[in-house]
Scaffold this active site. Structure first.
Site, PDB file in Angstrom:
ATOM      1  N   ASP A 153       0.901  -1.253   0.101  1.00  0.00           N
ATOM      2  CA  ASP A 153      -0.069   0.209  -0.012  1.00  0.00           C
ATOM      3  C   ASP A 153       0.810   1.138   0.159  1.00  0.00           C
ATOM      4  OD1 ASP A 153      -2.323  -1.602   0.194  1.00  0.00           O
ATOM      5  OD2 ASP A 153      -2.344  -1.222   2.149  1.00  0.00           O
ATOM      6  N   ARG A 154       0.337   2.305  -0.571  1.00  0.00           N
ATOM      7  CA  ARG A 154       1.072   3.477  -0.642  1.00  0.00           C
ATOM      8  C   ARG A 154       1.712   4.034   0.773  1.00  0.00           C
ATOM      9  NH1 ARG A 154      -0.073   9.033   0.012  1.00  0.00           N
ATOM     10  NH2 ARG A 154      -2.402   8.335   0.355  1.00  0.00           N
TER      11      ARG A 154
END
Length: 547
Positions: A267-268
């Site tokens: 995930d970012r």
């Protein structure tokens, strides 16, 4: 940048789904908020980063009508008819046919460059550092797609007004008049009627979202693989509002590591180990190990409260509530899931927890911790009262339906709260309306109040004054070049028709860039990699050597 693909997989922390910036579900809030019944635009697919208008078809080709089944005799007759028609087509005008084929071949040539990108793509713009952030100079970019079947014989302006809500009708009309929105590389009037196989192209002025200026450290590299330590806030590859501010672009432009194959994803906002294949064979080999659960993964996180002693195992099934905004929850109708947790230290009232996901579901660690009642301390999604008074503990979301949960998630994060605008910064009411109606195609930056970590005061980014020269010199950056150490007004571009050029955005603060979840160790068949721990996980009371 996400009406669109009907079902959309979302980026996971374990790499078994596609490319979406899901840890901040409010990235796509604008169109969803103004039109909740819409399917949304899912156009940040990894397999088609330069196509922004392919709502349903994967290859962007016109939709085909579905005919009823036919008998063998009918099929034979139909075959003969097709042969006759084929001869007639050959005798028809070859100029138009040749032009269409040429256009289609040019578009297909773009696809042959995937999953890598051409030097032309890398050289679109460059970076600069400011306020501890890596920023991208705004640049011009062309989105393309072939005409959809349902658009045929419709006026081009009507199609854009109805299906692409990234801008108001007036802006599309101006783009047509200025020749920015073209058909088969030619300028057309606003009443032009779309034909089959038309290639539509729209030149836009892109403003990317800032990410941390922390470097991407290379943990290991040989001829087959690259292993890096990804800082939080940087997405793995182009998606949504991110393109140059992604791991794959930064590695290509600053380390000359091009055409990397994505093996798994994070995930970012999650930091830590990220593996890329330098060859297709190696990428397939490691992907198979992950898919067949031959890879042991260890994450470190920081959760609210004192986590229980001993090993805690969570076997709750996880179901995707919405692919469009990337939200999951524990549900009996979900997929089998298993994670083990162990408290290994404390930081104030929080606990440092070692996580071992034995399956690879979307948001698995975060959702299981939420269910156990110990959400990640600064998780912007799963540690929120929108999941009810108990924040989703024990699966309790306050007695509301999943549809209401999604609606609440969208409505509580409206444009005013997340654009980071101040009243006197809005050029006019018209600009404010444009921002509020922006679709997921070009949604503004997703940040809360900007805070400078040293002064604790709001920080306002530079205002890029629009100029009359929309084709100003573009600042490019090729391999091994260092980003600018400060903003250089001579290297930026502007567009008098770009609403974002007229708005000052607040810089994201530290709390907007980090989530306390870190991919620490990965061990597969014949290999093992480990990263250094982030600052938030370091504590003198924790002996990681004994973990």
């Amino acid at each position: 940048m996400e009406s669109s693909k009907l079902l959309r997989n979302a980026q996971t922390q374990h790499g078994d789904a596609s490319s979406v910036d899901v840890e901040n579900i409010f990235l796509h809030r604008h169109m969803l908020y103004t039109n909740p019944t819409s399917d949304g635009n899912l156009h940040d697919r990894e397999d088609s980063p330069e196509c922004v208008w392919c709502p349903d078809d994967k290859d962007g080709s016109p939709a085909e009508s579905k005919d009823p089944p036919i008998s063998i005799s009918e099929e034979k007759s139909e075959t003969q008819s097709k042969e006759v028609l084929s001869e007639k087509r050959k005798a028809s005008s070859t100029d138009d046919e040749g032009h269409v084929k040429k256009v289609k071949l040019e578009a297909n040539s773009l696809k042959t460059k995937r999953p890598g990108f051409s030097d032309e793509r890398y050289d679109e713009t460059s970076y600069y550092f400011e306020n501890g952030l890596r920023k991208v100079y705004p640049y011009f970019f062309t989105f393309t797609t072939f005409a959809k079947g349902r658009w045929v014989d419709e006026k081009i302006l009507d199609v854009f007004v109805r299906e692409f809500r990234a801008a108001p009708p007036e802006e599309y009309e101006r783009s047509l008049e200025a020749g920015k929105l073209t058909v088969n590389s030619e300028k057309v009037p606003k009443d032009y009627k779309i034909k089959h196989n038309d290639l539509l192209a729209n030149v836009v002025h892109r403003h990317e979202v800032p990410v941390t200026s922390q470097p991407i450290k290379i943990v290991y590299m040989d001829k087959d693989i690259v292993v890096v330590n990804k800082p939080a806030s940087i997405p793995v590859h182009p998606c949504g509002r991110y393109r140059h501010n992604t791991v794959v672009f930064i590695l290509a432009k600053e380390h000359n590591l091009k055409n990397l194959r994505t093996i798994h994803r994070l995930d970012r906002l999650t930091s830590g180990l990220l593996l890329f294949g330098r060859t297709a064979e190696k990428a397939r080999e490691l992907e198979l190990q992950i898919r067949t659960r031959q890879v042991q993964k260890e994450y470190v996180c920081r959760v609210e409260g004192r986590f229980p002693d001993g090993i805690v195992e969570c076997n709750e099934k996880i179901d995707v509530v919405s692919y469009k905004i990337g939200v999951c929850k524990v549900s009996p109708k979900g997929k089998d899931c298993k994670t083990t947790f162990k408290r290994i230290g404390e930081v104030g009232s929080d606990s440092i927890v070692l996580c071992k996901p034995l399956t690879g579901r979307m948001h698995q660690i975060r959702v299981h911790l939420q269910f156990l009642g110990y959400p990640i301390s600064n998780d912007p999604l799963y540690n929120h009262e929108v999941f009810g008074p108990l924040k989703g503990r024990g699966g309790d979301i306050g007695g509301i339906t999943e549809e209401q949960l999604i609606s609440n998630l969208i409505s509580i994060h409206n444009a005013e709260n997340w654009l980071g605008l101040e009243g006197d910064q809005i050029v006019s009411g018209e600009i404010k309306d444009v921002a509020a109606s922006t679709s997921v195609v070009e949604a503004p930056s997703v940040v809360q109040a900007p805070i400078n970590s040293e002064t604790e005061k709001p920080v306002i980014s530079k205002n890029l004054e629009p100029s009359n020269d929309a084709t100003a010199q573009i600042a490019t950056q090729t391999c091994y070049e260092e980003p600018d150490r400060s903003f250089d007004s001579k290297k930026t571009t502007s567009d008098p028709q770009c609403s974002e050029c007229k708005i000052n955005y607040r810089d994201p603060g530290t709390k907007d860039l980090i989530m306390y979840l870190h991919a620490w160790k990965y061990k597969g068949v014949g290999w093992e990699y480990e990263t250094e721990l982030p600052e938030w996980a370091c504590n003198s009371n924790i002996d990681y050597d004994k973990v």
